[in-house]
Scaffold this motif. Structure first.
Motif, PDB file in Angstrom:
ATOM      1  N   VAL A  58       1.018  -1.290  -0.218  1.00  0.00           N
ATOM      2  CA  VAL A  58      -0.001   0.158  -0.066  1.00  0.00           C
ATOM      3  C   VAL A  58       0.805   1.290  -0.025  1.00  0.00           C
ATOM      4  N   PHE A  59       1.261   1.872  -0.721  1.00  0.00           N
ATOM      5  CA  PHE A  59       1.949   2.994  -1.047  1.00  0.00           C
ATOM      6  C   PHE A  59       0.912   4.275  -0.930  1.00  0.00           C
ATOM      7  N   VAL A  60       1.875   5.286   0.041  1.00  0.00           N
ATOM      8  CA  VAL A  60       0.854   6.264   0.252  1.00  0.00           C
ATOM      9  C   VAL A  60       1.781   7.558  -0.514  1.00  0.00           C
ATOM     10  N   ASP A  61       1.678   8.399  -1.939  1.00  0.00           N
ATOM     11  CA  ASP A  61       1.604   9.559  -1.800  1.00  0.00           C
ATOM     12  C   ASP A  61       1.994  10.750  -1.434  1.00  0.00           C
ATOM     13  N   THR A  62       2.593  11.151  -0.772  1.00  0.00           N
ATOM     14  CA  THR A  62       2.116  12.700   0.079  1.00  0.00           C
ATOM     15  C   THR A  62       3.451  14.359  -1.011  1.00  0.00           C
ATOM     16  N   PRO A  63       2.651  15.776   0.139  1.00  0.00           N
ATOM     17  CA  PRO A  63       3.061  16.410  -0.624  1.00  0.00           C
ATOM     18  C   PRO A  63       4.407  16.989  -0.724  1.00  0.00           C
ATOM     19  N   GLY A  64       4.868  17.455  -1.910  1.00  0.00           N
ATOM     20  CA  GLY A  64       6.689  17.674  -1.101  1.00  0.00           C
ATOM     21  C   GLY A  64       6.609  18.437  -0.196  1.00  0.00           C
ATOM     22  N   ILE A  65       7.935  18.296   0.387  1.00  0.00           N
ATOM     23  CA  ILE A  65       7.727  18.950   2.092  1.00  0.00           C
ATOM     24  C   ILE A  65       8.848  20.043   1.381  1.00  0.00           C
ATOM     25  N   HIS A  66       7.781  21.143   2.231  1.00  0.00           N
ATOM     26  CA  HIS A  66       8.497  22.626   1.985  1.00  0.00           C
ATOM     27  C   HIS A  66       7.871  23.450   2.927  1.00  0.00           C
ATOM     28  N   LYS A  67       8.138  24.417   3.389  1.00  0.00           N
ATOM     29  CA  LYS A  67       8.003  25.139   4.269  1.00  0.00           C
ATOM     30  C   LYS A  67       6.641  26.016   4.045  1.00  0.00           C
ATOM     31  N   ALA A  68       5.515  25.580   4.785  1.00  0.00           N
ATOM     32  CA  ALA A  68       4.615  25.738   4.396  1.00  0.00           C
ATOM     33  C   ALA A  68       4.624  27.513   5.127  1.00  0.00           C
ATOM     34  N   LYS A  69       4.114  28.522   3.527  1.00  0.00           N
ATOM     35  CA  LYS A  69       2.989  29.541   3.755  1.00  0.00           C
ATOM     36  C   LYS A  69       1.780  30.409   3.634  1.00  0.00           C
ATOM     37  N   ASN A  70       0.728  29.183   3.955  1.00  0.00           N
ATOM     38  CA  ASN A  70      -0.384  29.781   4.421  1.00  0.00           C
ATOM     39  C   ASN A  70      -1.081  28.739   4.620  1.00  0.00           C
ATOM     40  N   LYS A  71      -2.495  28.299   5.041  1.00  0.00           N
ATOM     41  CA  LYS A  71      -3.148  27.487   5.262  1.00  0.00           C
ATOM     42  C   LYS A  71      -2.760  25.969   4.156  1.00  0.00           C
ATOM     43  N   LEU A  72      -3.568  26.122   3.244  1.00  0.00           N
ATOM     44  CA  LEU A  72      -2.334  24.707   2.167  1.00  0.00           C
ATOM     45  C   LEU A  72      -1.846  25.011   2.664  1.00  0.00           C
ATOM     46  N   GLY A  73      -0.804  25.278   2.926  1.00  0.00           N
ATOM     47  CA  GLY A  73       0.678  24.626   3.366  1.00  0.00           C
ATOM     48  C   GLY A  73       0.751  24.371   4.304  1.00  0.00           C
ATOM     49  N   GLU A  74       0.589  25.015   5.140  1.00  0.00           N
ATOM     50  CA  GLU A  74       0.348  23.425   6.705  1.00  0.00           C
ATOM     51  C   GLU A  74      -0.509  22.599   6.975  1.00  0.00           C
ATOM     52  N   TYR A  75      -1.691  22.479   6.042  1.00  0.00           N
ATOM     53  CA  TYR A  75      -2.630  21.149   5.739  1.00  0.00           C
ATOM     54  C   TYR A  75      -1.237  20.323   5.254  1.00  0.00           C
ATOM     55  N   ASP A 104      17.125  18.894   1.456  1.00  0.00           N
ATOM     56  CA  ASP A 104      17.153  17.042   1.970  1.00  0.00           C
ATOM     57  C   ASP A 104      17.650  16.969   3.634  1.00  0.00           C
ATOM     58  N   SER A 105      18.677  18.062   3.593  1.00  0.00           N
ATOM     59  CA  SER A 105      18.711  17.694   5.586  1.00  0.00           C
ATOM     60  C   SER A 105      18.029  17.765   5.685  1.00  0.00           C
ATOM     61  N   LYS A 106      16.712  18.487   5.826  1.00  0.00           N
ATOM     62  CA  LYS A 106      15.695  18.562   7.375  1.00  0.00           C
ATOM     63  C   LYS A 106      15.355  17.078   7.107  1.00  0.00           C
ATOM     64  N   ILE A 107      14.975  16.701   5.811  1.00  0.00           N
ATOM     65  CA  ILE A 107      13.973  15.168   5.270  1.00  0.00           C
ATOM     66  C   ILE A 107      14.842  13.788   6.245  1.00  0.00           C
ATOM     67  N   ALA A 108      16.077  14.631   5.884  1.00  0.00           N
ATOM     68  CA  ALA A 108      16.919  12.961   6.996  1.00  0.00           C
ATOM     69  C   ALA A 108      16.843  13.034   7.985  1.00  0.00           C
ATOM     70  N   SER A 109      16.844  14.330   8.530  1.00  0.00           N
ATOM     71  CA  SER A 109      16.826  14.347  10.138  1.00  0.00           C
ATOM     72  C   SER A 109      15.483  13.933  10.644  1.00  0.00           C
ATOM     73  N   ASN A 139      27.470  10.660  -2.478  1.00  0.00           N
ATOM     74  CA  ASN A 139      27.062  12.031  -1.573  1.00  0.00           C
ATOM     75  C   ASN A 139      25.921  11.959  -0.259  1.00  0.00           C
ATOM     76  N   PHE A 140      25.037  10.871  -1.040  1.00  0.00           N
ATOM     77  CA  PHE A 140      23.354  10.715  -0.345  1.00  0.00           C
ATOM     78  C   PHE A 140      24.241   9.765   0.682  1.00  0.00           C
ATOM     79  N   SER A 141      24.632   9.082   0.607  1.00  0.00           N
ATOM     80  CA  SER A 141      25.080   7.227   1.517  1.00  0.00           C
ATOM     81  C   SER A 141      25.911   8.289   2.539  1.00  0.00           C
TER      82      SER A 141
END
Length: 301
Positions: A58-75, A104-109, A139-141
């Motif tokens: 069961v694959f779960v796709d998600t929005p791209g990780i980014h800094k929220a700028k509005n209510k939609l971004g927070e959602y 990328d560093s934020k995602i990794a942590s 680099n990623f490893s």
């Protein structure tokens, strides 16, 4: 059934790295919409890949990780946060970049704190030389010990089989969560709305797409024929955007409608009569009520 494996696999990554394209390719049909513009995926979308007597993924796709700028971004941030809790495997999708960015560093942590097997997926390897792919893996490893690393191309299908084998290796033994013929948990109205939004993203200029939503107002089958009448509204934030979406003498809206109708029919295997309208809801992305009203709801709401 004792050797049957099953589990939930969340796909995460920066915007535009190919998460939705990968998910569509894995299950062999289009469920998630795609474009080269940020915020294409807004909801948590689940798709199901089943091989009877062997596994159900069961694959779960998600929005791209980014800094929220509005209510939609927070959602969207909340969707990602919830989608990585309680899953069995994480796929971290990256591009074969030579440098690793702050996101990328934020995602990794965030991922390492979850104690879940993380498979690093280097996507788009068909677009760069092999040396660049090898350097990206190196680099990623350095960031952590991944459970596995799989370079592939979601677009061409290169190495998709290898990825499925690697996921299978890390899945626990378990039950079948969905019927064998289930492909997605998305209701038809949501699929239709997302297809219309995708065709709008493809057709419109850069400043418009972030500020649009699509609501399916009516979906009814005609009694006398095999035809579904679908009425939908494209919602934008500015009057000037409304004019762009409609186009000269309605040309842009007709283009969006024609392209959307074709794909809706192909995806749902239904004959469709699609009618589109355009409405302005100023700053709707800043409104909790309107964000939820357009289908972006947290689980349980």
């Amino acid at each position: 059934m004792s050797k049957f494996k099953s589990g939930f696999i969340t796909i995460v990554g920066r915007p535009n790295v190919g998460k939705s394209t990968l998910m569509n390719s894995l299950i062999g049909t289009k469920v998630a919409i795609t474009s080269n513009k940020p915020q294409t995926t807004r909801n948590r979308i689940q798709t199901v890949l089943t091989e009877e007597d062997r596994y159900q993924m069961v694959f779960v796709d998600t929005p791209g990780i980014h800094k929220a700028k509005n209510k939609l971004g927070e959602y969207m941030e909340n969707v990602v946060r919830k989608a990585v809790v309680g899953v069995d495997v994480l796929l971290w999708i990256v591009e074969p970049d030579e440098t690793i960015g702050k996101t990328d560093s934020k995602i990794a942590s965030q991922l390492w704190a979850l104690n879940i097997p993380v498979i690093l997926v280097i996507n788009k390897i068909d677009s760069v030389p092999e040396e660049r792919v090898a350097q990206a893996i190196t680099n990623f490893s350095k960031m952590s010990d991944f459970a596995d690393v799989v370079p592939l191309s979601a677009k061409t299908g290169l190495n998709l089989g290898e990825l499925i084998d690697v996921i299978y290796k890390h899945l626990p033994y378990g039950p079948m969560y969905y019927d064998a013929d289930t492909l997605t948990d998305q209701p038809e109205r949501q699929i239709i709305a997302e297809i219309i939004r995708e065709k709008s993203l493809h057709a419109l200029s850069e400043e418009v797409p972030h500020g649009i939503a699509v609501a399916v107002d009516r979906m009814e089958k005609r009694e006398d024929k095999d035809l579904w009448d679908v009425d939908a509204t494209i919602v934008c934030e500015k009057e000037s955007h409304k004019g762009i979406i409609i186009g000269k003498e309605g040309s842009m809206l007709k283009k969006i409608g024609s392209n959307a109708r074709y794909e809706i029919e192909q995806t749902l295997d239904k004959h469709v009569n699609l009618k589109l309208w355009v409405k302005v809801k100023k700053d709707w992305r800043e409104s909790d009520y309107l964000v939820k009203n357009f289908g972006y709801k947290q689980e349980g709401e």
